[in-house]
Design a protein around this motif. Structure first.
Motif, mmCIF file in Angstrom:
data_model
loop_
_atom_site.group_PDB
_atom_site.id
_atom_site.type_symbol
_atom_site.label_atom_id
_atom_site.label_comp_id
_atom_site.label_asym_id
_atom_site.label_seq_id
_atom_site.Cartn_x
_atom_site.Cartn_y
_atom_site.Cartn_z
ATOM 1 N N PHE A 1 -9.319 8.994 -64.454
ATOM 2 C CA PHE A 1 -8.614 10.073 -64.437
ATOM 3 C C PHE A 1 -8.788 10.959 -63.369
ATOM 4 C CE2 PHE A 1 -8.079 14.778 -65.309
ATOM 5 C CZ PHE A 1 -6.944 14.701 -65.423
ATOM 6 N N ILE A 2 -10.141 11.208 -62.726
ATOM 7 C CA ILE A 2 -10.514 11.776 -61.483
ATOM 8 C C ILE A 2 -9.948 10.842 -60.501
ATOM 9 C CG2 ILE A 2 -12.339 12.293 -60.004
ATOM 10 C CD1 ILE A 2 -13.865 13.426 -62.591
ATOM 11 N N VAL A 3 -10.099 9.853 -60.255
ATOM 12 C CA VAL A 3 -9.597 9.034 -59.130
ATOM 13 C C VAL A 3 -8.164 9.186 -59.042
ATOM 14 C CG1 VAL A 3 -9.186 6.770 -58.360
ATOM 15 C CG2 VAL A 3 -11.432 7.163 -59.131
ATOM 16 N N VAL A 4 -7.361 9.016 -60.179
ATOM 17 C CA VAL A 4 -5.774 9.047 -60.119
ATOM 18 C C VAL A 4 -5.391 10.844 -59.733
ATOM 19 C CG1 VAL A 4 -3.929 9.210 -61.667
ATOM 20 C CG2 VAL A 4 -5.313 7.439 -61.698
ATOM 21 N N THR A 5 -6.258 11.615 -60.071
ATOM 22 C CA THR A 5 -5.912 12.948 -59.829
ATOM 23 C C THR A 5 -6.085 13.313 -58.249
ATOM 24 O OG1 THR A 5 -7.927 14.119 -60.917
ATOM 25 C CG2 THR A 5 -6.024 13.964 -62.111
ATOM 26 N N PHE A 6 -7.275 12.670 -57.895
ATOM 27 C CA PHE A 6 -7.493 12.852 -56.478
ATOM 28 C C PHE A 6 -6.347 12.345 -55.552
ATOM 29 C CE2 PHE A 6 -9.086 10.993 -52.445
ATOM 30 C CZ PHE A 6 -9.671 12.131 -51.844
ATOM 31 N N ILE A 7 -6.221 11.012 -55.713
ATOM 32 C CA ILE A 7 -5.143 10.527 -54.998
ATOM 33 C C ILE A 7 -3.926 11.261 -55.166
ATOM 34 C CG2 ILE A 7 -3.506 8.252 -54.881
ATOM 35 C CD1 ILE A 7 -5.933 6.831 -55.940
ATOM 36 N N LEU A 8 -3.422 11.548 -56.213
ATOM 37 C CA LEU A 8 -2.284 12.409 -56.537
ATOM 38 C C LEU A 8 -2.270 13.721 -55.634
ATOM 39 C CD1 LEU A 8 0.572 12.929 -58.098
ATOM 40 C CD2 LEU A 8 -0.768 13.829 -59.961
ATOM 41 N N GLY A 9 -3.661 14.428 -55.894
ATOM 42 C CA GLY A 9 -3.594 15.676 -55.217
ATOM 43 C C GLY A 9 -3.588 15.531 -53.751
ATOM 44 N N VAL A 10 -4.132 14.465 -52.962
ATOM 45 C CA VAL A 10 -3.951 14.299 -51.662
ATOM 46 C C VAL A 10 -2.431 14.280 -51.376
ATOM 47 C CG1 VAL A 10 -4.091 12.754 -49.545
ATOM 48 C CG2 VAL A 10 -5.814 12.948 -51.150
ATOM 49 N N TRP A 11 -1.457 13.700 -51.965
ATOM 50 C CA TRP A 11 -0.106 13.749 -51.780
ATOM 51 C C TRP A 11 0.513 15.124 -51.893
ATOM 52 C CZ3 TRP A 11 4.208 13.995 -55.282
ATOM 53 C CH2 TRP A 11 5.501 13.903 -54.592
ATOM 54 N N LEU A 12 0.114 15.721 -53.445
ATOM 55 C CA LEU A 12 0.521 16.947 -53.775
ATOM 56 C C LEU A 12 0.183 18.192 -52.664
ATOM 57 C CD1 LEU A 12 -0.330 17.162 -57.637
ATOM 58 C CD2 LEU A 12 2.071 16.763 -56.645
ATOM 59 N N CYS A 13 -0.826 18.218 -52.275
ATOM 60 C CA CYS A 13 -1.442 19.208 -51.271
ATOM 61 C C CYS A 13 -0.785 19.027 -50.027
ATOM 62 C CB CYS A 13 -2.957 19.358 -51.213
ATOM 63 S SG CYS A 13 -3.757 19.656 -52.850
ATOM 64 N N ASP A 14 -0.561 18.021 -49.500
ATOM 65 C CA ASP A 14 -0.032 17.769 -48.180
ATOM 66 C C ASP A 14 1.399 18.135 -48.270
ATOM 67 O OD1 ASP A 14 -0.485 16.374 -45.507
ATOM 68 O OD2 ASP A 14 1.198 14.969 -46.224
ATOM 69 N N GLU A 15 2.310 17.650 -49.180
ATOM 70 C CA GLU A 15 3.509 18.010 -49.652
ATOM 71 C C GLU A 15 3.756 19.549 -49.632
ATOM 72 O OE1 GLU A 15 6.352 16.009 -49.197
ATOM 73 O OE2 GLU A 15 4.813 14.732 -48.420
ATOM 74 N N ALA A 16 2.912 20.284 -50.407
ATOM 75 C CA ALA A 16 2.960 21.841 -50.443
ATOM 76 C C ALA A 16 2.759 22.570 -49.249
ATOM 77 C CB ALA A 16 2.225 22.240 -51.628
ATOM 78 N N SER A 17 1.737 21.933 -48.544
ATOM 79 C CA SER A 17 1.178 22.423 -47.319
ATOM 80 C C SER A 17 2.170 22.294 -46.394
ATOM 81 C CB SER A 17 -0.086 21.775 -46.863
ATOM 82 O OG SER A 17 -0.387 22.205 -45.628
ATOM 83 N N LYS A 18 2.850 21.309 -46.317
ATOM 84 C CA LYS A 18 4.154 20.804 -45.212
ATOM 85 C C LYS A 18 5.268 22.029 -45.722
ATOM 86 C CE LYS A 18 3.375 16.094 -44.077
ATOM 87 N NZ LYS A 18 3.792 14.795 -44.568
ATOM 88 N N SER A 19 5.577 22.075 -46.841
ATOM 89 C CA SER A 19 6.860 22.950 -47.325
ATOM 90 C C SER A 19 6.586 24.453 -47.197
ATOM 91 C CB SER A 19 7.091 22.856 -48.856
ATOM 92 O OG SER A 19 6.077 23.250 -49.519
ATOM 93 N N LEU A 20 5.166 25.052 -46.823
ATOM 94 C CA LEU A 20 4.850 26.251 -46.452
ATOM 95 C C LEU A 20 4.643 26.318 -45.291
ATOM 96 C CD1 LEU A 20 2.809 27.095 -49.627
ATOM 97 C CD2 LEU A 20 4.798 28.084 -49.051
ATOM 98 N N GLY A 21 4.390 25.113 -44.482
ATOM 99 C CA GLY A 21 4.030 25.403 -42.866
ATOM 100 C C GLY A 21 2.598 25.916 -42.654
ATOM 101 N N VAL A 22 1.849 25.769 -43.886
ATOM 102 C CA VAL A 22 0.491 26.402 -43.522
ATOM 103 C C VAL A 22 -0.627 25.371 -43.952
ATOM 104 C CG1 VAL A 22 -1.049 27.975 -44.461
ATOM 105 C CG2 VAL A 22 1.195 28.651 -44.155
ATOM 106 N N HIS A 23 -1.522 24.864 -43.390
ATOM 107 C CA HIS A 23 -2.487 24.047 -43.700
ATOM 108 C C HIS A 23 -3.399 24.878 -44.713
ATOM 109 C CE1 HIS A 23 -5.639 21.037 -44.128
ATOM 110 N NE2 HIS A 23 -6.679 21.756 -43.775
ATOM 111 N N ASP A 24 -3.640 24.248 -46.052
ATOM 112 C CA ASP A 24 -4.638 24.717 -47.005
ATOM 113 C C ASP A 24 -4.311 26.276 -47.250
ATOM 114 O OD1 ASP A 24 -6.452 24.528 -48.885
ATOM 115 O OD2 ASP A 24 -8.201 24.085 -47.706
ATOM 116 N N HIS A 25 -3.181 26.642 -47.569
ATOM 117 C CA HIS A 25 -2.637 27.660 -48.318
ATOM 118 C C HIS A 25 -3.422 27.979 -49.424
ATOM 119 C CE1 HIS A 25 -0.150 30.632 -50.538
ATOM 120 N NE2 HIS A 25 0.547 30.879 -49.150
ATOM 121 N N GLY A 26 -4.016 29.434 -49.504
ATOM 122 C CA GLY A 26 -4.897 29.891 -50.554
ATOM 123 C C GLY A 26 -4.316 29.556 -52.007
#
Length: 157
Positions: free
Chosen positions: A55-80
């Motif tokens: 579960f942790i491996v899957v949620t990590f891999i999913l998280g890399v994609w989710l965080c990258d997409e959300a970051s791009k849509s906001l135009g901010v790296h690692d929004h709080g």
């Protein structure tokens, strides 16, 4: 926290990256995100270890994609408000953790300490690694530090 674009959380990717909305807390979104991770951990703690690790491996891999997409849509790296990384970091902290609310709270506190303090190499990783992987990796490392401390406390208490 900065105001989010209209309808931002209607996108399932952003909703997940923002920790089911917990990252929208006006103060300390990482702490609120970790609190949501605790709630989600409650049923996860009963999984067999091999399934929990998967579960942790899957949620990590999913998280890399989710965080990258959300970051791009906001135009901010690692929004709080992006707190999926806190979810995975806390769940790493709780690998093979003893049962009981006391350990859940200790895991929460240890993870928040390492996530905020960012001792070496966490701070370095946070500064030099970009994208979704960069957003995730500092919390993974904080989770590993907290996991080690939690297991040491369990061994010696």
């Amino acid at each position: 926290m900065d105001k989010l674009p209209q309808g931002f959380l209607k996108n399932p990717v952003n909703f997940l990256a923002f920790g089911l909305g917990s990252g929208c807390a006006p103060k300390a979104p990482g702490t609120f995100g970790t609190a949501m991770a605790v709630l989600l951990y409650l049923p996860l703690q009963y999984l067999p270890l091999w399934l929990y690790l998967g579960f942790i491996v899957v949620t990590f891999i999913l998280g890399v994609w989710l965080c990258d997409e959300a970051s791009k849509s906001l135009g901010v790296h690692d929004h709080g408000g992006i707190v999926w990384d806190e979810f995975v970091g806390y769940w790493i902290t709780m690998i093979a953790a003893p049962t009981g609310w006391g350990w859940i709270v200790i895991g929460f506190v240890l993870f928040r300490i390492f996530d905020i303090w960012k001792p070496w190499p966490i701070k370095t990783a946070d500064k030099v690694i970009n994208g979704g992987f960069g957003i995730m990796v500092d919390d993974v490392l904080a989770g590993v530090y907290a996991l080690i401390c939690l297991q040491l406390l369990n061994a010696f208490l």
